[in-house]
Scaffold this active site. Structure first.
Site, PDB file in Angstrom:
ATOM      1  N   CYS A 134       0.819  -1.217   0.000  1.00 59.92           N
ATOM      2  CA  CYS A 134       0.000   0.000   0.000  1.00 59.92           C
ATOM      3  C   CYS A 134       0.855   1.271   0.000  1.00 59.92           C
ATOM      4  O   CYS A 134       0.376   2.341  -0.368  1.00 59.92           O
ATOM      5  CB  CYS A 134      -0.930   0.006   1.206  1.00 59.92           C
ATOM      6  SG  CYS A 134      -1.944  -1.465   1.328  1.00 59.92           S
ATOM      7  N   HIS A 275      -3.487   6.962   2.245  1.00 56.05           N
ATOM      8  CA  HIS A 275      -3.926   5.635   1.833  1.00 56.05           C
ATOM      9  C   HIS A 275      -5.295   5.329   2.463  1.00 56.05           C
ATOM     10  O   HIS A 275      -5.482   5.501   3.667  1.00 56.05           O
ATOM     11  CB  HIS A 275      -2.892   4.600   2.278  1.00 56.05           C
ATOM     12  CG  HIS A 275      -3.355   3.199   2.110  1.00 56.05           C
ATOM     13  ND1 HIS A 275      -3.930   2.749   0.941  1.00 56.05           N
ATOM     14  CD2 HIS A 275      -3.356   2.139   2.961  1.00 56.05           C
ATOM     15  CE1 HIS A 275      -4.253   1.487   1.088  1.00 56.05           C
ATOM     16  NE2 HIS A 275      -3.930   1.086   2.296  1.00 56.05           N
ATOM     17  N   ASN A 305     -10.299  -0.434  -0.135  1.00 58.41           N
ATOM     18  CA  ASN A 305      -8.851  -0.253   0.004  1.00 58.41           C
ATOM     19  C   ASN A 305      -8.191  -0.859  -1.240  1.00 58.41           C
ATOM     20  O   ASN A 305      -8.197  -2.073  -1.407  1.00 58.41           O
ATOM     21  CB  ASN A 305      -8.418  -0.977   1.288  1.00 58.41           C
ATOM     22  CG  ASN A 305      -6.916  -1.007   1.494  1.00 58.41           C
ATOM     23  OD1 ASN A 305      -6.136  -0.835   0.566  1.00 58.41           O
ATOM     24  ND2 ASN A 305      -6.508  -1.257   2.730  1.00 58.41           N
TER      25      ASN A 305
HETATM   26  O1  UT7 Z   1      -4.016  -1.302   3.731  1.00 59.02           O
HETATM   27  C1  UT7 Z   1      -3.340  -1.833   4.805  1.00 59.02           C
HETATM   28  C2  UT7 Z   1      -3.870  -3.174   5.040  1.00 59.02           C
HETATM   29  N1  UT7 Z   1      -4.977  -3.436   5.873  1.00 59.02           N
HETATM   30  C3  UT7 Z   1      -5.596  -2.579   6.752  1.00 59.02           C
HETATM   31  O2  UT7 Z   1      -5.377  -1.429   6.873  1.00 59.02           O
HETATM   32  C4  UT7 Z   1      -6.645  -3.225   7.606  1.00 59.02           C
HETATM   33  C5  UT7 Z   1      -6.617  -2.749   9.030  1.00 59.02           C
HETATM   34  N2  UT7 Z   1      -7.628  -3.436   9.819  1.00 59.02           N
HETATM   35  C6  UT7 Z   1      -8.947  -3.164   9.728  1.00 59.02           C
HETATM   36  O3  UT7 Z   1      -9.361  -2.322   8.968  1.00 59.02           O
HETATM   37  C7  UT7 Z   1      -9.888  -3.910  10.667  1.00 59.02           C
HETATM   38  O4  UT7 Z   1      -9.117  -4.680  11.569  1.00 59.02           O
HETATM   39  C8  UT7 Z   1     -10.893  -4.833   9.921  1.00 59.02           C
HETATM   40  C9  UT7 Z   1     -11.923  -3.992   9.199  1.00 59.02           C
HETATM   41  C10 UT7 Z   1     -10.191  -5.740   8.936  1.00 59.02           C
HETATM   42  C11 UT7 Z   1     -11.628  -5.704  10.933  1.00 59.02           C
HETATM   43  O5  UT7 Z   1     -12.283  -4.885  11.905  1.00 59.02           O
HETATM   44  P1  UT7 Z   1     -12.084  -5.140  13.472  1.00 59.02           P
HETATM   45  O6  UT7 Z   1     -12.945  -4.165  14.163  1.00 59.02           O
HETATM   46  O7  UT7 Z   1     -10.625  -5.107  13.765  1.00 59.02           O
HETATM   47  O8  UT7 Z   1     -12.687  -6.589  13.637  1.00 59.02           O
HETATM   48  P2  UT7 Z   1     -11.987  -7.916  14.174  1.00 59.02           P
HETATM   49  O9  UT7 Z   1     -11.100  -8.508  13.149  1.00 59.02           O
HETATM   50  O10 UT7 Z   1     -11.425  -7.683  15.548  1.00 59.02           O
HETATM   51  O11 UT7 Z   1     -13.260  -8.850  14.334  1.00 59.02           O
HETATM   52  C12 UT7 Z   1     -14.327  -8.541  15.254  1.00 59.02           C
HETATM   53  C13 UT7 Z   1     -15.450  -9.537  15.044  1.00 59.02           C
HETATM   54  C14 UT7 Z   1     -14.967 -10.970  15.051  1.00 59.02           C
HETATM   55  O12 UT7 Z   1     -15.971 -11.753  15.650  1.00 59.02           O
HETATM   56  P3  UT7 Z   1     -15.857 -12.234  17.200  1.00 59.02           P
HETATM   57  O13 UT7 Z   1     -14.581 -13.044  17.261  1.00 59.02           O
HETATM   58  O14 UT7 Z   1     -15.789 -10.973  18.006  1.00 59.02           O
HETATM   59  O15 UT7 Z   1     -17.095 -13.012  17.408  1.00 59.02           O
HETATM   60  C15 UT7 Z   1     -14.888 -11.346  13.597  1.00 59.02           C
HETATM   61  O16 UT7 Z   1     -15.057 -12.719  13.367  1.00 59.02           O
HETATM   62  O17 UT7 Z   1     -16.044  -9.335  13.763  1.00 59.02           O
HETATM   63  C16 UT7 Z   1     -16.046 -10.557  13.036  1.00 59.02           C
HETATM   64  N3  UT7 Z   1     -15.893 -10.247  11.612  1.00 59.02           N
HETATM   65  C17 UT7 Z   1     -16.928  -9.954  10.819  1.00 59.02           C
HETATM   66  N4  UT7 Z   1     -18.256  -9.907  11.068  1.00 59.02           N
HETATM   67  C18 UT7 Z   1     -19.055  -9.578  10.037  1.00 59.02           C
HETATM   68  C19 UT7 Z   1     -14.762 -10.155  10.906  1.00 59.02           C
HETATM   69  N5  UT7 Z   1     -15.037  -9.821   9.636  1.00 59.02           N
HETATM   70  C20 UT7 Z   1     -16.375  -9.692   9.563  1.00 59.02           C
HETATM   71  C21 UT7 Z   1     -17.262  -9.367   8.517  1.00 59.02           C
HETATM   72  N6  UT7 Z   1     -18.578  -9.312   8.804  1.00 59.02           N
HETATM   73  N7  UT7 Z   1     -16.822  -9.089   7.272  1.00 59.02           N
END
Ligand code: UT7
Length: 348
Positions: A134, A275, A305
């Site tokens: 990125c 970004h 993204n």
């Molecule tokens: O460009 C550089 C590369 N990447 C980034 O910049 C990404 C940076 N990270 C993020 O943007 C966020 O971490 C995400 C958007 C990817 C995820 O959001 P989060 O608030 O960090 O969620 P999490 O991974 O901690 O997951 C929270 C919950 C989990 O469920 P439990 O374990 O709490 O029951 C996940 O299984 O949300 C669940 N989950 C979803 N639920 C519905 C994960 N993905 C999804 C989804 N829909 N798509």
């Protein structure tokens, strides 16, 4: 009789200093696949919801390449470069260098940039691909700027493009909701106005954190502690929460570091082009520096993204909308896999 050899004397003359030259963004352009993948489309095939995606990321839809139509990094990057050259009114034959920042190029060998240069008609240009995920476009911008400032090259096209849909597992709701495909390009040229160009830049990497975002091609690439069956090979693996925490801290630190190098404060900057990783990350940086909304561009709602494509896509949209004024101070900021992070502060 021959004269005795004379001692070698050092010339007092200094090597010629290169002429002071400014660098300008002569033209910009972007390209997007036509196919939209909306949150409603994802709701139909995955255990996710529009509400979750919008709340956690700010994304409503993203664009994706259709391989059967021949769409990919080559076609998108080529279209973006053509648009930037047309905007700059530069003949492709005058290009000295084509830099393609991408981690999803159609081929590793040859570098996709070589084919792009050939298809542009940039017959005498050098070409290389740059892999900084990125952060790639901002790395490329800094390198191109300094090559022109140093006098070695005059006209460089920097393209940022990724087709992330090629490397995300369509059944992985953690990544498929986040990423989209896009390309943006900028043509850089020298100018007699020496006030124009980069005032400060940073390029960093911390490879000890490579596991936070990586793509294994073999089981041997999967480190201890990661489940070998979690995601198929050749697909992206992301520790989302770890990357998120890194991004929030790095974003602010990078802005501070760049401002300190330039002897400026955040208020001095007319526009931040960052970004588009997650709307919440952009918002936290905006709040931290007390910036008004119009100073931090956001288009992640429409495109997701798009990795190396995201910063030049923003730049191209902003220039087309007349929001990048002559003499403005513009800071580019990016971070991603590597982990890498980079900035480039310009007087445009
Ligand atoms: O460009 C550089 C590369 N990447 C980034 O910049 C990404 C940076 N990270 C993020 O943007 C966020 O971490 C995400 C958007 C990817 C995820 O959001 P989060 O608030 O960090 O969620 P999490 O991974 O901690 O997951 C929270 C919950 C989990 O469920 P439990 O374990 O709490 O029951 C996940 O299984 O949300 C669940 N989950 C979803 N639920 C519905 C994960 N993905 C999804 C989804 N829909 N798509």
């Amino acid at each position: 009789m021959t004269a005795p050899p004379q001692p070698i004397r050092r010339s007092d003359a200094r090597p010629p200093t290169p002429p002071a030259v400014g660098v300008r963004l002569a033209g910009t352009g972007h390209a997007l696949p036509e196919t939209r993948l909306t949150n409603a489309d994802l709701e139909r095939v995955l255990d996710t919801s529009d509400e979750w995606i919008v709340q956690r990321t700010g994304i409503r839809e993203r664009r994706v390449c259709r391989r059967e139509r021949g769409e990919g990094v080559h076609s998108l990057a080529l279209d973006a470069a053509r648009a930037a050259l047309a905007d700059a009114r530069v003949d492709p034959a005058d290009l000295d260098l084509v830099i393609l920042s991408s981690v999803t190029g159609d081929t590793l060998v040859p570098a996709t940039s070589c084919r792009i240069a050939a298809d542009l008609g940039a017959d005498r240009a050098g070409a290389f691909d740059l892999a900084a995920a990125c952060s790639g476009f901002v790395y490329g911008l800094n390198i191109a700027h300094d090559l022109i400032r140093g006098g070695a090259y005059r006209t460089i096209c920097v393209i940022g493009c990724d087709a992330m849909s090629r490397i995300v597992d369509p059944s992985d709701r953690r990544t498929v909701i986040l990423f989209g495909d896009a390309a943006g390009a900028a043509v850089l040229r020298p100018t007699d106005d020496t006030s124009k160009g980069v005032l400060a830049q940073c390029m960093h990497a911390d490879g000890s954190r490579w596991r936070d975002l990586y793509l294994p091609h073999s089981r041997l690439d999967i480190p201890d502690g990661d489940d070998p069956d979690d995601t198929p090979l050749h697909c992206l693996r992301m520790r989302g929460r770890e990357v998120y925490k890194f991004a929030v801290i790095t974003f602010s630190d990078l802005i501070d570091e760049t401002l300190a190098k330039a002897g400026l404060v955040a208020d001095d900057i007319d526009l931040f082009i960052a970004h588009q990783s997650n709307a919440r990350i952009l918002e936290s940086a905006r709040e931290r520096f007390g910036l008004p909304e119009q100073k931090m561009y956001v288009n992640i709602d429409r495109y997701g993204n798009s990795s190396a494509g995201s910063v030049p896509l923003c730049l191209s949209e902003l220039r087309a909308a007349g929001r990048v004024g002559d003499g403005n101070l513009v800071m580019f900021v990016a971070f991603g896999a590597g982990l890498t992070w980079a900035s480039s502060l310009w007087r445009v």
